[in-house]
Design a protein around this motif. Structure first.
Motif, PDB file in Angstrom:
ATOM      1  N   ASP A 161       0.728  -1.349   0.015  1.00  0.00           N
ATOM      2  CA  ASP A 161       0.029  -0.185  -0.018  1.00  0.00           C
ATOM      3  C   ASP A 161       0.952   1.333   0.053  1.00  0.00           C
ATOM      4  O   ASP A 161       1.466   1.504   0.914  1.00  0.00           O
ATOM      5  CB  ASP A 161      -0.921   0.094   1.390  1.00  0.00           C
ATOM      6  N   PRO A 162       0.856   2.005  -1.184  1.00  0.00           N
ATOM      7  CA  PRO A 162       1.793   3.107  -1.169  1.00  0.00           C
ATOM      8  C   PRO A 162       1.569   4.159  -0.312  1.00  0.00           C
ATOM      9  O   PRO A 162       2.177   5.173   0.030  1.00  0.00           O
ATOM     10  CB  PRO A 162       1.638   3.565  -2.723  1.00  0.00           C
ATOM     11  N   THR A 195       0.314   4.126   2.894  1.00  0.00           N
ATOM     12  CA  THR A 195       0.048   3.834   4.174  1.00  0.00           C
ATOM     13  C   THR A 195       1.507   3.621   4.622  1.00  0.00           C
ATOM     14  O   THR A 195       2.402   2.908   4.064  1.00  0.00           O
ATOM     15  CB  THR A 195      -0.730   2.657   4.617  1.00  0.00           C
ATOM     16  N   THR A 196       1.853   4.297   5.685  1.00  0.00           N
ATOM     17  CA  THR A 196       3.219   4.080   6.210  1.00  0.00           C
ATOM     18  C   THR A 196       2.849   3.914   7.889  1.00  0.00           C
ATOM     19  O   THR A 196       2.099   4.730   8.453  1.00  0.00           O
ATOM     20  CB  THR A 196       4.182   5.207   6.084  1.00  0.00           C
ATOM     21  N   ARG A 233      -2.298  10.449   2.389  1.00  0.00           N
ATOM     22  CA  ARG A 233      -1.310   9.572   2.804  1.00  0.00           C
ATOM     23  C   ARG A 233      -1.274   9.277   4.426  1.00  0.00           C
ATOM     24  O   ARG A 233      -1.369  10.306   5.308  1.00  0.00           O
ATOM     25  CB  ARG A 233      -0.070  10.623   2.607  1.00  0.00           C
ATOM     26  N   LEU A 266       4.874  -3.339   7.329  1.00  0.00           N
ATOM     27  CA  LEU A 266       4.390  -2.739   6.170  1.00  0.00           C
ATOM     28  C   LEU A 266       2.970  -3.209   5.931  1.00  0.00           C
ATOM     29  O   LEU A 266       2.251  -4.024   6.592  1.00  0.00           O
ATOM     30  CB  LEU A 266       5.232  -3.462   5.101  1.00  0.00           C
TER      31      LEU A 266
END
Lengths: 399, 732
Positions: A46-47, A49-50, A94, A373
Motif C-alpha cells: 500500500d503506497p 500507508t506508512t 497519505r 508494512l
C-alpha cells in the motif's frame, strides 16, 4: 417486462453482480466472497500507508485484535511492545500511522526479545506476550503495565490463547519439550503435556474444538492434544499417511523442524510448515496429510515461530494462505489446490509475522528490517495525478 | 501481443553489446536503438527487462555498471519497465548496492561506481516516484536507515534531475540579483545626494583654484595685464606654466604703470605686450599633457587644498567604488517590462550621471595634483591606513621604493640605486668566474690592477707606449685594437702569450745548479716549454639543444608521433620538419629537408653531428670515433634513412664504438605477415585471471620445483646424518 430487465443487465461483472444481488438472483454471501477474492488478488504494497518505525531491532511478531480490527500490537527483538491505531488518519490521502502506546524496557517488562504477542480474544483491555527471557506476561492495555507474569524457565518461542474457549488457558511453546498451560484465572500452571522430544516451536488452539491443541516441534512431529484427557496426546500427524498407530514413533509431519502451525478459520484443516521448505495441509477430521503440493518456492530456515496466515473462508471462493518466505517475499497460495497465486515482493527485510485485518482486507507484515508494512488491495482513486504521472510512458520522439 | 522474435534477437545482441563493452559511458547510438525497439511494444520492454536482469546478475561489476545505466534510461521512459523493476526493487538494490550481505563483485572501482550510481538513482526516483511506488520509498528508507547512506550532495545522474538542479541554480542566482538590485536601489536613493554634495564641493574648490575661461577677471589677470615676464625677453608660451596667480603677485603696480608708458612710446603695435610683431600671427599654445594646470599649493590656498583632499579621499574610498558597484548591479539585474522597467531606467540614468560627475571630479582633482599618493597631504607621505605592522616588518627597500613612487614629480628623486660599477678594468683579463662572482653580494669587485700592458697584436712590438692615445702614423690606435681584441677568459697562458722568449731567472743574481754547475749561458726558457706554456686547456662542453623537436610522423590513429629525439625517431626515421598534417616540408631549392630556424645541414654535417653526439655520450675521450666517422660513406646512410628502425640506431652506435654489427635473426615471414584487423577490444577486466597477490608471489617462490627439491635434499641429508649419528652412538 422480463426481457426488458435482462436487456439492461450490465455487462460489467461487478455491477452485474450487484444488480443480481439486488433483485435476488444471487445470495449476498456470493457477492461478498466475490469482492473478497477480488480484493485479495489485488493485494499489493500500500503506497499511501506508512507505519512509523518504532522498533530499533527486528519486529518479531504482530497481532491485530479481532473485536474491532483496529489495534495493531507489535513486539520486537528489542523487548519493546507498541500499539498502533490503524484507523488513525484513515481519511487522509497519505496515511502515517503513529505509535499509540508503548512499553519500552519498563522495569516489569521483558528483558529479552519478544517472540509472540497475542490480544486477549474477548477484550482489548488485555494482551499477552512471550519472550526469550523465558517469561510470559499478561498486560493491561490501558495502563500498559504487566498484570501477571508466568516464568517458564525456558526460552519461550510461542504461546496461544483459544479464541473460542472460555477456559482461559495459555498454551506455551518453549525449549522445554513439555507444553505447559498457564491459567489466566489463577495465575498458575495447570497442565504439563509431555510427548515432544525437542523444543516446541509452535502451539495453536483449534478454533472449532475448545480443548483441541496442536503443537509442532524440532523433533519433526506435529501433535494434537485433548487437554481434558489424562493421556492427553491424541495423535502425532504422519506425512506419509501410513496405517501406523496414532502415537507411533515413526510418525513425522516434516522431515525437519516444524516451526509453524495454523488452523483454517473453520477448524477443519491444519497447515504446518517446516525447515524442509514445505508446507503441509492436514485434514483434521481424518488426521491425514492431504498431500497438497505447494511447490518449491518456500524458504524456511530460522529457528523461529513462523506462522502462515489463512484468509477467511467464504463459500464460493477459494481460501488463500499467505506464507512469509525467508526470501523477503510473501507467497500467496490457494489453500486447497496449492497453486501459487501471487508473490508479494517489496519488503527489504525478512518477513517474520503476518496479521490479517478483516474489515479492510489488509495484511500487515513485520520484518526484520525494523519495519511494519501494510499490504492492501490496489486503490484506484488515490492520488490520481501522481498515479497518472507514473503510468505515463515518456518516450522521446527521437527514440 | 505476439512475441516478435526478431526484436528479441536484436534486443539481446544490443544489450549484450552495450553491457559487455565495459566502458564508463554507454554508446548513445546503441542506447537509442534499444529505446526505439522498446518503444514499439510493451512485450519488448519486458524482454529488455529480463535480459537486463540477467546481465545485472553477472558477477562482474563493469557489466553491472553498464546494465544499471541502461536500466536508468529505460526506467525513465517506460511505465511497464518501472512496474517490473519496482516489483524487484530489493533485488535490484541487492545487485547494485550490495544490501542483504550480497557484496558486489570485482573490479572494486566499478563496484563503487555502481553503488554510487544506484544510490543516486534511488534518491532521484524516490523524489519523483516515491509516493506512487512504495518499494522505492522503502528502498530509500532502507538505505538511509540501515546503510546510513547520506543522500545529500549527490550528483544528479538522470537528465531530469540535472535540468531541475540547473533550474534551481538559476532561480537562486536570479533571486540574489534581484535582492542586490533592490538593495542598490535603496542605496542610490540614500547616497546620491551625498555624492552630489561632495562633487559640488569639489567643483567650488576647482573654481577657486583654477581660473575659468569665461571668468573675465581671471583671464585678464593672465593675458591682459603685463607681468614679470615683460622684463626679460624669454618667451614661455610653449608651455602655459606661467598662468598661475601667484607669479604676478610680487609685481609692483606703480612700476608696471611706469614701464607701460615707456613702452607705449616706441612700441605702438604692442610687440612687447603680445610678444608678436603683428596680430595676424597664428598662435599655437601647446598645453602640457601631463600637467595642464599646475596650481602650486601655498599658504593662501592651503585651506582649499585640504578641503579638496578630503573630498577626493571620500570619492576614492567610498563613492567611486559604490557607484561602480551600482553600475554593475544594475547592468546585471533582470529588467522585466512594466512599472519595474521605468523605475529601472530612471535609476540607471541617475547612476550613469553620478558616475560621470564623480569621474569628472576625480579627474580634475588629479590634474591639480591631488591623487592617490597625495590625498593625505603633500608632504606627509605615509598614509595612516597603509602603514602598520607590515611596514615595520618589511625591509627598508620597500620603504625607499614607496618613497620613490610617492615623490614622483614633486620631490627631487634621490638616487637610491647603488652606483653602477664602472668598468675600469681591462675586460680582456676577465677573471675566471667573474660573472658568477658579481652576483654574489659579498663580492666587492676585487682589487684592480691598472693595466700596464696595452693589448697588442702578436706581431706588434711589445715596447708600446701604454699611456699614449695618439698612435704613430699608420698604426692602429689602442682603442681600435681593443675593439678587435678577442675576449678570452683568464688563464695562465695569457701571462706569456706575447712572449718570444722568457728568462727563468730574472733576479739578476747569478747562481748555478748544485750539481750541474753553471749552465751554458742562456737562462731562457726553452722554446718548446714556452710553446707549451702558451697552450691552454679547454674542456669541450657539447651543447645540447634546448628544445627537442617532436617527430610528428603521421600515425595510423590519425595523430602525430609525439616522440622527441635529437636526430632520428626509432620508429619513423630522421626527424624532419613537418607541417600540421605531418607532411614533410620540402625546401624550395633542392627538395631536401629544411630545419626551420637552423642552418641547413648536408649529409656530411649531419653524419658528423651524429658521430659527435654518440661519441660524447659513449666515450668522451675516444679518438676512435672521429677516425671511424671519416671513413664512413655518406651514401650508405642516406639509404638507411627510410628504413630506419631501432637496429639502425643500434648500428650507428656500434659502428661509432667500433663494435660488430649485431645480426638479428629474423623470423620467417616477418614483415610480410599482416596484422589481423583487431576486434574492438572490450574494456572488461578479466576476472578469471588470478590476481597477483602477495600470496601468489610467495607461492611461486615457495612452491617452485627448485625450492622444493632443495628442501627434500636438505631433509634427506638431515635424515642420513641423524641415522649416522645414531649408529655412531651405538656402542654395543
Amino acid at each position: 417486462m422480463n426481457s426488458g430487465r435482462t436487456r439492461c443487465i450490465p455487462h460489467n461483472k461487478c455491477t452485474r453482480l450487484l444488480y443480481q444481488t439486488e433483485i435476488g438472483l444471487v445470495r449476498p454471501s456470493t457477492l461478498q466472497s466475490h469482492y473478497l477474492s477480488k480484493r485479495l488478488l489485488d493485494l499489493t504494497l500500500d503506497p499511501s500507508t506508512t507505519i512509523q518505525r518504532e522498533h530499533v531491532s527486528a519486529v518479531n511478531t504482530i497481532d491485530i485484535e479481532e473485536a474491532e480490527g483496529r489495534y495493531l500490537l507489535s513486539g520486537g527483538g528489542d523487548g519493546n511492545i507498541y500499539i498502533y491505531d490503524l484507523e488513525e488518519s484513515q481519511r487522509e490521502e497519505r496515511r502515517v500511522i503513529k505509535c499509540m502506546a508503548g512499553a519500552e524496557k519498563t522495569i516489569s517488562g521483558h528483558k529479552g526479545g519478544i517472540s509472540r504477542v497475542n490480544w486477549y480474544p474477548f477484550d482489548n483491555g488485555m494482551f499477552t506476550s512471550s519472550s526469550f527471557d523465558s517469561t510470559i506476561k499478561v498486560w493491561d492495555t490501558n495502563a500498559m503495565e504487566v498484570a501477571c507474569t508466568f516464568d517458564l524457565e525456558n526460552k519461550v518461542y510461542s504461546h496461544a490463547i483459544s479464541s473460542k474457549a472460555t477456559h482461559g488457558l495459555i498454551a506455551t511453546a518453549s525449549s522445554d519439550p513439555r507444553i505447559r498451560l498457564c491459567d489466566l484465572k489463577t495465575g498458575a500452571f495447570t497442565h504439563s503435556l509431555p510427548g515432544h522430544r525437542g523444543t516446541v516451536l509452535s502451539v495453536e488452539w483449534s478454533p472449532r474444538h475448545e480443548y483441541l491443541l496442536a503443537s509442532g516441534s524440532t523433533d519433526t512431529t506435529v501433535r494434537l492434544w485433548d487437554i481434558r484427557k489424562s493421556s492427553s496426546c491424541l495423535c502425532s500427524l504422519d506425512m506419509h499417511n501410513t496405517n501406523s498407530p496414532p502415537l507411533s514413533e515413526a510418525n513425522v509431519a516434516h522431515t525437519r523442524t516444524v516451526n509453524g502451525l495454523a488452523f483454517t478459520p473453520d477448524g477443519l484443516h491444519l497447515v504446518s510448515t517446516g525447515h524442509d521448505d514445505k508446507m503441509r495441509l492436514w485434514n483434521l477430521y481424518t488426521g491425514q496429510n492431504t498431500l497438497t503440493n505447494y511447490g518449491t518456492m518456500i524458504r524456511n530456515q530460522f529457528v523461529y515461530n513462523l506462522t502462515p496466515l489463512i484468509s477467511p473462508i467464504s463459500a464460493g471462493s477459494s481460501t488463500y494462505v499467505f506464507y512469509p518466505s525467508n526470501d523477503r517475499s510473501i507467497l500467496m497460495y490457494d489453500l486447497l489446490d496449492g497453486s501459487l497465486v501471487k508473490r508479494l515482493t517489496g519488503s527489504f527485510g525478512r518477513i517474520t509475522a503476518l496479521a490479517w485485518r478483516p474489515r479492510t482486507q489488509e495484511i500487515y507484515s513485520a520484518g526484520n528490517d525494523h519495519d511494519i508494512l501494510a499490504w492492501g488491495p490496489k486503490n484506484v482513486d488515490r492520488d490520481s495525478a501522481l498515479q497518472a504521472m507514473a503510468d505515463q510512458d515518456t518516450w522521446s520522439d527521437s527514440d | 501481443m505476439a512475441m516478435n522474435l526478431e526484436a528479441r534477437e536484436a534486443l539481446s545482441t544490443l544489450i549484450l553489446a552495450i553491457t559487455k563493452t565495459g566502458d564508463l559511458y554507454l554508446d548513445p547510438e546503441q542506447v537509442k536503438q534499444v529505446k526505439s525497439i522498446c518503444k514499439k511494444s510493451d512485450v519488448n520492454v519486458r524482454t529488455a527487462y529480463d535480459l537486463l536482469m540477467i546481465q545485472l546478475k553477472r558477477k562482474h561489476a563493469q557489466i553491472r555498471y553498464s546494465s544499471t545505466q541502461l536500466i536508468a534510461e529505460l526506467f525513465q521512459r517506460s511505465h511497464v519497465f518501472r512496474e517490473l523493476l519496482v516489483a524487484d526493487y530489493p533485488i535490484f538494490l541487492q545487485l547494485t548496492v550490495g544490501i542483504h550481505q550480497h557484496p558486489l563483485p570485482p573490479p572494486v572501482v566499478f563496484a563503487e561506481k555502481t553503488k554510487k550510481l544506484a544510490i543516486s538513482l534511488t534518491n532521484e526516483w524516490h523524489a519523483k516516484y516515491g509516493p506512487v511506488y512504495k518499494q522505492i520509498a522503502l528502498g530509500y528508507e532502507f538505505l538511509r536507515y540501515h546503510l546510513k547512506v547520506d543522500f545529500t550532495n549527490l550528483v544528479p545522474v538522470t537528465d531530469e534531475a540535472r535540468s531541475a538542479e540547473q533550474k534551481a541554480q538559476e532561480e537562486l542566482s536570479r533571486r540574489i540579483r534581484q535582492r542586490k538590485y533592490e538593495k542598490a536601489a535603496v542605496e542610490i536613493e540614500e547616497m546620491s545626494d551625498d555624492i552630489q554634495d561632495n562633487v559640488r564641493k569639489m567643483g567650488s574648490c576647482f573654481d577657486i583654484l583654477v581660473p575659468k575661461l569665461d571668468d573675465e577677471s581671471a583671464l585678464n589677470a593672465i593675458f591682459g595685464a603685463p607681468n614679470g615676464s615683460n622684463n626679460d625677453k624669454e618667451q614661455d608660451t610653449q608651455d602655459g606654466d606661467n598662468e598661475n596667480e601667484d607669479s604676478k603677485m610680487d609685481i609692483d603696480d606703480s612700476d608696471i604703470a611706469e614701464q607701460e608708458a615707456a613702452w607705449q612710446q616706441y612700441d605702438p603695435m604692442g610687440v612687447h605686450d603680445n610678444a608678436l610683431g603683428t596680430n595676424r600671427y597664428k598662435l599655437t599654445i601647446n598645453v602640457n599633457k601631463d600637467n595642464p594646470v599646475e596650481v602650486l599649493e601655498s599658504e593662501d590656498n592651503a585651506e582649499v587644498f585640504t578641503t579638496l583632499r578630503e573630498c577626493y579621499r571620500l570619492i576614492v574610498k567610498k563613492h567611486w567604488p559604490k557607484v561602480t558597484e551600482w553600475m554593475d548591479v544594475l547592468m546585471k539585474a533582470d529588467h522585466e517590462p512594466g512599472e519595474q522597467r521605468a523605475e529601472y531606467d530612471r535609476l540607471l540614468k541617475k547612476v550613469i550621471d553620478l558616475k560621470k560627475s564623480v569621474a569628472d571630479a576625480k579627474g580634475k582633482s588629479e590634474d591639480l595634483g591631488v591623487n592617490m599618493d597625495t590625498m593625505y597631504g603633500p608632504h606627509e607621505q605615509d598614509s595612516d591606513e597603509d602603514d602598520g605592522e607590515l611596514e615595520e616588518v618589511e625591509v627598508t627597500t620597500t620603504n625607499s621604493i614607496k618613497n620613490n613612487l610617492k615623490s614622483k614629480g614633486k620631490q627631487p628623486v634621490k638616487n637610491q640605486q647603488r652606483p653602477v660599477l664602472t668598468k675600469t678594468k681591462n675586460s680582456v683579463f676577465l677573471m675566471h668566474g667573474q660573472d658568477i662572482l658579481e652576483d654574489d653580494p659579498t663580492y666587492a669587485g676585487g682589487t684592480y690592477v691598472t693595466p700596464v700592458r696595452a693589448v697588442a697584436r702578436p706581431d706588434t712590438s711589445k715596447a708600446k707606449d701604454v699611456g699614449s692615445t695618439h698612435a704613430p702614423e699608420g698604426e692602429e690606435t689602442r682603442e681600435e685594437l681593443l675593439a678587435r681584441a678577442p675576449l678570452v677568459p683568464w688563464d695562465d697562458d695569457l701571462a706569456v702569450w706575447d712572449k718570444k722568449d722568457m728568462a727563468f731567472n730574472t733576479s739578476g743574481l747569478e747562481y748555478s745548479h748544485r750539481f750541474l754547475g753553471v749552465g751554458d749561458g742562456s737562462n731562457l726558457v726553452s722554446q718548446d716549454t714556452l710553446d707549451r706554456m702558451k697552450m691552454r686547456t679547454r674542456i669541450y662542453n657539447p651543447e645540447l639543444p634546448k628544445e627537442i623537436k617532436a617527430c610528428r610522423f603521421p600515425m595510423s590513429n590519425g595523430r602525430l608521433c609525439m616522440r622527441r629525439d635529437l636526430i632520428r625517431c626509432p620508429y619513423h626515421g630522421p626527424v624532419v620538419p613537418r607541417d600540421e598534417l605531418g607532411q614533410i616540408q620540402l625546401s624550395p631549392e633542392d627538395g631536401g629537408f629544411v630545419r626551420p630556424g637552423e642552418e641547413e645541414l648536408d649529409d656530411e654535417q649531419e653524419a658528423a653531428l651524429i658521430e659527435r653526439a654518440i661519441a660524447a655520450a659513449a666515450a668522451p675521450s675516444s679518438s676512435l670515433s672521429s677516425s671511424a666517422s671519416s671513413g664512413r660513406p655518406a651514401s650508405g646512410k642516406a639509404k638507411s634513412k627510410d628504413t630506419s628502425t631501432w637496429e639502425d640506431i643500434e648500428d650507428d652506435v656500434h659502428l661509432a664504438l667500433g663494435l660488430e654489427k649485431i645480426e638479428v635473426p629474423r623470423k620467417r615471414g616477418q614483415g610480410v605477415k599482416k596484422k589481423k584487423p583487431a576486434k574492438p577490444p572490450s574494456a572488461l577486466v578479466n576476472l578469471s585471471k588470478p590476481v597477483d597477490s602477495s600470496r601468489a608471489r610467495l607461492l611461486r617462490r615457495v612452491a617452485s620445483k627448485a625450492s622444493k627439491d632443495s628442501v627434500t635434499q636438505d631433509e634427506r641429508i638431515e635424515k642420513s646424518s641423524s641415522s649416522r649419528d645414531a649408529r655412531l652412538n651405538r656402542w654395543q
